[in-house]
Design a protein around this motif. Structure first.
Motif: not given
Length: 170
Positions: A80-96
């Motif tokens: 259950x490791x969170x994806x980077x956008x949920x784990x790194x404040x302010x990061x937005x992924x290019x795709x969902x």
């Protein structure tokens, strides 16, 4: 320096590169090439030369992907490791991403599994396909949906299952 800090700094570095249109297009193309459609049409391509070989490869792939997807799903929903956008404040992924958790990378696992099966069942020349599989994994980090360690775990899972299943089949 911890593994987590290296993971985060690499995601941030690659996300910066993805802000360039050429890099973003390359990442998107590589990621889409690992969506699974290639795996589905490959037995049809082999059927052009030999129906028997195509059927054998279809069974090999079907078995290997069934094992790999089962392990992938179990690991992903256990860690259950969170994806980077949920784990790194302010990061937005290019795709969902299509699911919630990131470890292991399913695109990377599938790509490494496929190349391993091709190289074991058909020809060692397919080992060159690992460059493509690594590109698929790299694109997932660049698009901001995986950490590098997710990609490494996916590569290890796909390769291991590929070697195990092809060893049992061939």
């Amino acid at each position: 320096m911890t593994l987590k800090s290296v993971d985060v700094s690499l995601v941030l570095h690659m996300a910066e590169r993805a802000s360039r249109p050429a890099s973003r297009r390359r990442y998107l193309w590589l990621s889409k090439s690992g969506d699974g459609w290639l795996y589905l049409i490959s037995p049809l391509i082999f059927a052009l030369s030999s129906t028997t070989a195509a059927i054998q490869f279809f069974y090999l792939c079907g078995t290997a992907f069934a094992v790999e997807r089962s392990l992938y799903w179990t690991i992903k929903n256990t860690t259950k490791r969170l994806r980077p956008p949920q784990a790194i404040p302010g990061l937005r992924s290019v795709i969902i991403a299509h699911d919630r958790f990131s470890l292991p990378s399913g695109h990377t696992s599938g790509a490494f599994l496929f190349v391993t099966l091709l190289s074991q069942a058909l020809s060692p020349l397919w080992l060159l396909g690992y460059f493509w599989a690594a590109g698929v994994g790299t694109s997932r980090v660049g698009l901001g949906v995986h950490f590098p360690t997710d990609v490494c775990a996916g590569a290890a899972l796909g390769t291991s299952v590929g070697l195990l299943i092809s060893g049992a089949f061939l």
